[in-house]
Design a protein around this motif. Structure first.
Motif, PDB file in Angstrom:
ATOM      1  N   THR A 137       0.849  -1.148   0.097  1.00 32.90           N
ATOM      2  CA  THR A 137      -0.158  -0.115   0.016  1.00 32.90           C
ATOM      3  C   THR A 137       0.944   1.187   0.048  1.00 32.90           C
ATOM      4  O   THR A 137       0.783   2.136  -0.957  1.00 32.90           O
ATOM      5  N   LEU A 138       1.861   1.455   0.857  1.00 30.59           N
ATOM      6  CA  LEU A 138       2.746   2.422   0.894  1.00 30.59           C
ATOM      7  C   LEU A 138       3.352   2.659  -0.437  1.00 30.59           C
ATOM      8  O   LEU A 138       3.535   3.682  -0.839  1.00 30.59           O
ATOM      9  N   VAL A 139       3.884   1.544  -1.256  1.00 31.77           N
ATOM     10  CA  VAL A 139       4.489   1.719  -2.454  1.00 31.77           C
ATOM     11  C   VAL A 139       3.703   2.389  -3.333  1.00 31.77           C
ATOM     12  O   VAL A 139       4.069   2.971  -4.274  1.00 31.77           O
ATOM     13  N   THR A 140       2.382   2.000  -3.331  1.00 34.60           N
ATOM     14  CA  THR A 140       1.460   2.085  -4.403  1.00 34.60           C
ATOM     15  C   THR A 140       1.057   3.711  -4.089  1.00 34.60           C
ATOM     16  O   THR A 140       1.031   4.379  -5.389  1.00 34.60           O
ATOM     17  N   ILE A 141       0.856   4.118  -2.911  1.00 37.04           N
ATOM     18  CA  ILE A 141       0.777   5.475  -2.683  1.00 37.04           C
ATOM     19  C   ILE A 141       1.981   6.339  -3.188  1.00 37.04           C
ATOM     20  O   ILE A 141       1.906   7.207  -3.887  1.00 37.04           O
ATOM     21  N   ALA A 142       3.143   5.884  -2.911  1.00 35.36           N
ATOM     22  CA  ALA A 142       4.453   6.751  -3.411  1.00 35.36           C
ATOM     23  C   ALA A 142       4.425   6.456  -4.946  1.00 35.36           C
ATOM     24  O   ALA A 142       4.550   7.553  -5.502  1.00 35.36           O
ATOM     25  N   PHE A 143       3.892   5.447  -5.713  1.00 36.82           N
ATOM     26  CA  PHE A 143       3.913   5.467  -7.115  1.00 36.82           C
ATOM     27  C   PHE A 143       3.042   6.618  -7.678  1.00 36.82           C
ATOM     28  O   PHE A 143       3.423   7.324  -8.425  1.00 36.82           O
ATOM     29  N   PHE A 144       1.785   6.533  -7.068  1.00 32.73           N
ATOM     30  CA  PHE A 144       0.736   7.319  -7.598  1.00 32.73           C
ATOM     31  C   PHE A 144       1.144   8.802  -7.160  1.00 32.73           C
ATOM     32  O   PHE A 144       0.656   9.707  -7.876  1.00 32.73           O
ATOM     33  N   LEU A 145       1.831   9.161  -6.188  1.00 34.07           N
ATOM     34  CA  LEU A 145       2.196  10.609  -5.905  1.00 34.07           C
ATOM     35  C   LEU A 145       3.039  10.821  -7.070  1.00 34.07           C
ATOM     36  O   LEU A 145       3.299  11.913  -7.638  1.00 34.07           O
ATOM     37  N   LEU A 146       4.003  10.099  -7.411  1.00 34.64           N
ATOM     38  CA  LEU A 146       4.991  10.438  -8.690  1.00 34.64           C
ATOM     39  C   LEU A 146       4.327  10.592  -9.708  1.00 34.64           C
ATOM     40  O   LEU A 146       4.661  11.449 -10.549  1.00 34.64           O
ATOM     41  N   VAL A 147       3.449   9.633  -9.935  1.00 32.50           N
ATOM     42  CA  VAL A 147       2.476   9.778 -11.345  1.00 32.50           C
ATOM     43  C   VAL A 147       1.898  10.848 -11.243  1.00 32.50           C
ATOM     44  O   VAL A 147       1.726  11.620 -12.327  1.00 32.50           O
ATOM     45  N   LEU A 148       1.129  11.130 -10.362  1.00 28.64           N
ATOM     46  CA  LEU A 148       0.497  12.609 -10.111  1.00 28.64           C
ATOM     47  C   LEU A 148       1.308  13.637 -10.420  1.00 28.64           C
ATOM     48  O   LEU A 148       1.013  14.684 -11.077  1.00 28.64           O
ATOM     49  N   PHE A 149       2.614  13.779 -10.038  1.00 32.08           N
ATOM     50  CA  PHE A 149       3.455  14.819 -10.207  1.00 32.08           C
ATOM     51  C   PHE A 149       3.866  14.777 -11.854  1.00 32.08           C
ATOM     52  O   PHE A 149       3.837  15.993 -12.390  1.00 32.08           O
ATOM     53  N   ILE A 150       4.010  13.506 -12.510  1.00 30.27           N
ATOM     54  CA  ILE A 150       4.112  13.425 -13.714  1.00 30.27           C
ATOM     55  C   ILE A 150       3.060  14.136 -14.405  1.00 30.27           C
ATOM     56  O   ILE A 150       3.119  14.659 -15.563  1.00 30.27           O
ATOM     57  N   PHE A 151       1.728  13.486 -14.297  1.00 29.47           N
ATOM     58  CA  PHE A 151       0.557  14.117 -14.833  1.00 29.47           C
ATOM     59  C   PHE A 151       0.570  15.505 -14.861  1.00 29.47           C
ATOM     60  O   PHE A 151       0.165  16.264 -15.753  1.00 29.47           O
ATOM     61  N   TRP A 152       0.641  16.265 -13.587  1.00 33.61           N
ATOM     62  CA  TRP A 152       0.820  17.484 -13.637  1.00 33.61           C
ATOM     63  C   TRP A 152       1.835  18.220 -14.403  1.00 33.61           C
ATOM     64  O   TRP A 152       1.339  19.287 -15.163  1.00 33.61           O
ATOM     65  N   LEU A 153       2.925  17.768 -14.627  1.00 27.97           N
ATOM     66  CA  LEU A 153       3.794  18.219 -15.424  1.00 27.97           C
ATOM     67  C   LEU A 153       3.382  18.155 -16.941  1.00 27.97           C
ATOM     68  O   LEU A 153       3.538  18.930 -17.815  1.00 27.97           O
ATOM     69  N   GLY A 154       2.845  17.077 -17.087  1.00 28.14           N
ATOM     70  CA  GLY A 154       2.098  16.555 -18.678  1.00 28.14           C
ATOM     71  C   GLY A 154       1.255  17.922 -19.149  1.00 28.14           C
ATOM     72  O   GLY A 154       1.303  18.508 -20.125  1.00 28.14           O
ATOM     73  N   GLY A 155       0.434  18.298 -18.010  1.00 25.95           N
ATOM     74  CA  GLY A 155      -0.496  19.286 -18.240  1.00 25.95           C
ATOM     75  C   GLY A 155       0.207  20.714 -18.273  1.00 25.95           C
ATOM     76  O   GLY A 155      -0.436  21.471 -19.121  1.00 25.95           O
ATOM     77  N   LEU A 156       1.231  20.799 -17.383  1.00 27.93           N
ATOM     78  CA  LEU A 156       1.670  22.096 -17.178  1.00 27.93           C
ATOM     79  C   LEU A 156       2.489  22.387 -18.666  1.00 27.93           C
ATOM     80  O   LEU A 156       2.438  23.593 -19.128  1.00 27.93           O
ATOM     81  N   GLY A 157       2.995  21.300 -19.058  1.00 28.02           N
ATOM     82  CA  GLY A 157       3.798  21.666 -20.576  1.00 28.02           C
ATOM     83  C   GLY A 157       3.095  22.116 -21.535  1.00 28.02           C
ATOM     84  O   GLY A 157       3.331  22.807 -22.655  1.00 28.02           O
ATOM     85  N   GLU A 158       1.683  21.913 -21.658  1.00 23.66           N
ATOM     86  CA  GLU A 158       0.619  22.139 -22.643  1.00 23.66           C
ATOM     87  C   GLU A 158       0.429  23.540 -22.809  1.00 23.66           C
ATOM     88  O   GLU A 158       0.011  23.829 -23.645  1.00 23.66           O
ATOM     89  N   LYS A 159       0.336  23.859 -21.527  1.00 26.69           N
ATOM     90  CA  LYS A 159      -0.317  25.199 -21.480  1.00 26.69           C
ATOM     91  C   LYS A 159       0.397  26.455 -22.268  1.00 26.69           C
ATOM     92  O   LYS A 159       1.427  26.554 -22.192  1.00 26.69           O
TER      93      LYS A 159
END
Lengths: 603, 250
Positions: A548-570
């Motif tokens: 569970t902890l590793v899954t949370i860590a993974f999704f936090l990192l993925v969220l960061f990457i998603f956010w970056l993906g959205g940021l780059g488009e603006k």
């Protein structure tokens, strides 16, 4: 562009660090005798550190290896059909992969540091067997990295008449990626089912014998399929994330469509995943009976009940998403009457699959049952029942998909009634075969019963083949009952996509624990004992917390990457050659194929 | 009649019918752990069904929303405000109150056997081992009869004269002794597995999944190697089960 260059620099730095370490390994190996066998990682201990980093690395690796497989297929579809939306989607997917690339490399390098630093003796032994593969791995990594770079950055440059080169690069990057997977799998599977070594554990002849061990090919197949499922679910979750944050109808339509494609890819691969898992399980039994019993009947047996619950959630969730999606398809109302039947079969299959062989019972309940096994429900706890349940759930999910596929289409072929009758008959016959062998399995010995699963699988795959072989020509040129209203799907469907991604990630962690845990107190099963303070196999509750902890860590990192993906488009979408196309359903003009709601992926 | 058309009432009815079926329709009664699992799945399925299209979901939510916000439902809200916490409190009490029996626990289906074992100083490879007495086709009946005698003298007290785990002493043990008639016990195992379990008993169980709840003695101190193989032949012959064969390696 500057950010992408920075990312590339990080990835290159990680690879250089990796290579520097690899080149230093022979010297490290010579010094190993002077070194302690283990060192303790501060605070959390070495095992947890390796566990967390290995699982995170595997998650990212699965993503960057899985997504390009369907990204290139989608790109090829767009190239052949000349539809911009597919090219945009493929670019979007590779963009996500690209963002995750450097993180994967950094985690890989970190894992290597941990092995060398905290498990030096183990790593020296692995190096004594697999050293020839290190160079190949590094070369493949370089080849894949640069191919993906050209694939991503050359999107505009290699467009138009040179598109075939671009698609070829996508295929090439997949070949390199798969080769990397095969090399890394050889190390992992050797630890489970060592081969090609003498009694002292030294390599007997060629390294190939160590690579081609009992579980290598089953894991190659299982991981390859699972990576596609995983990539699909993460991309669908990304689309859901963007859908929920969308401010315009066009954006909502676009990400609704992307989420659908991600789920479609995941579901298509997911349907065959249990078969690959079963093959892997059989090979583990064939390699070592003790290991097989530890996994399925021993202390890990409860892990499979948890797995059944997770897979049940995946099946229910995927079907639910399809049913919710039908709401945005005019004409789908005529298929709603099938939903109670479909959900009934799924729920019953779920119950059978999740029924434990050895139930959690009080003494009074045990006495009332006349033993530790329930005389009636106990029959649902064995493989005959489980295989039957999972095959029926696969057939049901496939039926849901077929109904979704034809939701806004009416066949104009004169032979359509006969075709549909044959389709129903194929599904009925497959269900009858699955149930027959499921019941007959109780009356034959174990070895024969195991063989029955092959007939069940063939019946299901055969039905899928027959139904699709009829469906494709039957709905060619079909009359449309209206365009799919992309973007109008209920918001709860997007949470289902996120749930599917989280569930699948958690499931991967659980199965990783099973694969690794069945070695018990061995680094390399039967060859190199784990003499560290962490040699005990953790209990399932402990493992579940860790996963569970590793899954949370993974999704936090993925969220960061998603956010970056959205940021780059603006602010630069229009300037770039990959401005998002308008998908039917938004308020803008409709694109050709989307107008009829047809999806070339489903042709 | 209108009430039955309500999506909410339909959902509640499905849950009630499912509960009644699982609780009273299965004999002997299903353990609570399984009942809870089944009801959770039914609840999930019902929620998925009622929310799989917007009209249905709105219809399902309407009585809930109405109860929570409608001005004329003040009395209902007050009753719920009292009843729901009381029910939750009662549930918490039943879960936390001490019970005069051991709590339920997760149990492994089959312990994993070792690759080899020491039997009275002799090393026996378990992996790939078949019952050596089965090679003596002519003596099959003799071995089964000898196995039956050994069983009656030593095993029947726990495992029962019908081999169903209901011997005289069975009621004193938790968990009860193995039921060999059950197709999920010896039919799923090679004879070598049984040899290991009989020879080493409870004390010889592997370290993982400890503590094991097994009172079975280590029979290697009382029975010979041949007697153990004979009793294994008897178990399969008397129950009509077939021992699992070893898979051939590729």
């Amino acid at each position: 562009m500057r950010r992408a260059v920075r990312r590339s620099a990080w990835a290159a730095l990680a690879v250089v660090a990796l290579l520097t370490l690899l080149s230093a390994l022979p010297a490290l190996a010579q010094d190993a005798a002077k070194e302690p066998a283990y060192r303790a990682f501060p605070l959390i201990g070495s095992r947890l550190a390796v566990w967390a980093v290995a699982q995170l690395h595997l998650n990212f690796a699965a993503f960057i290896l899985g997504v390009p497989i369907f990204a290139v297929i989608i790109e090829a579809i767009g190239w052949r059909n000349g539809e911009a939306q597919y090219d945009w989607l493929s670019h979007e997917l590779v963009k996500l992969t690209f963002a995750a690339f450097s993180t994967t490399a950094l985690l890989g390098a970190l894992l290597l540091f941990l092995f060398i630093g905290y498990y030096p003796k183990f790593w020296t032994y692995m190096t004594s067997i697999f050293f020839p593969t290190y160079g190949i791995y590094a070369a493949l990594f370089f080849a894949e990295t640069f191919t993906v770079y050209i694939w991503y950055y050359g999107w505009d440059w290699l467009s138009g008449p040179r598109k075939w080169i671009h698609v070829g690069l996508g295929v090439l990057s997949n070949l390199f990626g798969t080769a990397i997977l095969l090399v890394a799998n050889s190390w992992v599977t050797f630890m489970m089912s060592p081969a090609g070594i003498d009694d002292s554990g030294a390599l007997k002849g060629s390294v190939w014998a160590a690579i081609n061990n009992f579980t290598w090919m089953p894991i190659n197949i299982h991981r390859l399929i699972a990576n596609i499922v995983f990539g699909g679910t993460i991309c669908a979750a990304y689309a859901a994330f963007r859908f929920l944050g969308a401010t315009t109808d066009e954006e909502r339509a676009r990400y609704d469509w992307m989420g659908y494609i991600g789920n479609f890819v995941a579901l298509s691969a997911f349907i065959v995943l249990p078969f690959a898992g079963y093959y892997l399980g059989r090979e583990i039994y064939a390699f070592n009976q003790t290991m097989g019993i530890t996994m399925m009947g021993g202390f890990m047996s409860w892990l499979w009940i948890i797995q059944a619950i997770l897979i049940g959630v995946l099946f229910m969730g995927s079907n639910y998403y399809l049913w919710l999606g039908m709401e945005r398809i005019p004409g789908s109302e005529r298929y709603r009457r099938y939903v109670p039947m479909l959900i009934g079969i799924l729920a019953f299959g779920f119950m059978v699959w999740a029924t434990p062989r050895s139930m959690v019972i009080t003494l009074d309940e045990a006495r009332a049952m006349g033993g530790t096994h329930h005389p009636l429900l106990g029959f649902l706890g064995v493989m005959s029942a489980k295989n039957t349940a999972v095959n029926m759930m696969i057939l049901t999910t496939f039926l849901s998909f077929v109904l979704y596929r034809r939701a806004n289409r009416v066949s104009t072929k004169s032979w359509a009634p006969i075709g549909m009758a044959i389709q129903w008959a194929a599904l009925g016959v497959a269900a009858a075969i699955v149930i027959f062998f499921g019941v007959y399995g109780y009356f034959v010995e174990s070895l024969v019963r195991i063989g029955f699963s092959v007939y069940q699988v063939l019946a299901v795959l055969g039905a899928i083949f027959v139904v699709m072989a009829i469906d494709i020509p039957m709905f060619k040129g079909a009359r449309s009952t209206g365009a799919i209203r992309w973007g109008t799907i209920a918001a709860r469907s997007q949470y289902v996509l996120i749930l599917l991604a989280v569930t699948f990630t958690w499931l991967m962690g659980l199965m990783g624990f099973a694969r690794s845990g069945i070695r018990q107190h061995w680094h390399v099963y039967g060859v190199m004992r784990d003499n560290s303070v962490d040699a005990a196999t953790p209990a399932i509750g402990y493992a579940a917390n860790m996963i569970t902890l590793v899954t949370i860590a993974f999704f936090l990192l993925v969220l960061f990457i998603f956010w970056l993906g959205g940021l780059g488009e603006k602010g630069r979408a229009e300037a770039h050659g990959h401005a998002a196309p308008v998908i039917a359903g938004g308020s803008g003009p409709m694109s050709g194929e989307s107008r009829g709601g047809r999806n070339p992926l489903l042709k | 009649m209108n009430l039955l058309r309500s999506r909410f009432v339909q959902a509640v009815l499905v849950l009630v019918v499912a509960f009644v079926f699982f609780r009273f329709g299965i004999r002997p009664p299903a353990p609570w752990s399984v009942l809870t699992l089944y009801m959770s799945i039914v609840l999930l399925a019902v929620l998925i069904y009622v929310s799989s299209d917007s009209d249905s979901w709105r219809e399902f939510m309407w009585p809930i929303r109405s109860t929570l916000v409608a001005p004329d439902k003040g009395l209902t809200r007050l009753v719920l405000l009292i009843v729901v916490p009381l029910l939750l409190g009662y549930y918490a009490y039943t879960q936390a109150a001490a019970k005069p029996q051991a709590p339920p626990e997760l149990r492994a289906v089959h312990p994993a056997p070792p690759a080899s074992l020491q039997f009275r100083g002799k090393e026996i490879q378990i992996t790939g081992l078949d019952n050596p007495l089965r090679r003596d086709q002519a003596g099959f009946k003799k071995h089964v009869a000898a196995g039956a005698e050994t069983y009656i003298r030593n095993c029947v007290y726990c495992h029962g004269d019908n081999l169903d785990g209901k011997g005289h002493f069975a009621y004193g043990f938790n968990p009860p002794p193995a039921n060999f008639q059950d197709p999920g016990t010896i039919a799923m195992l090679q004879e070598a597995f049984l040899f290991w379990r009989i020879a080493k008993g409870g004390p010889g169980l592997p370290k993982e999944s400890t503590p094991w709840n097994s009172v079975m003695p280590a029979w290697e101190d009382r029975l010979t190697e041949e007697q153990i193989w004979q009793v294994i032949m008897y178990l399969y012959d008397a129950t009509g089960q077939q021992p699992r064969r070893w898979e051939t390696a590729h």
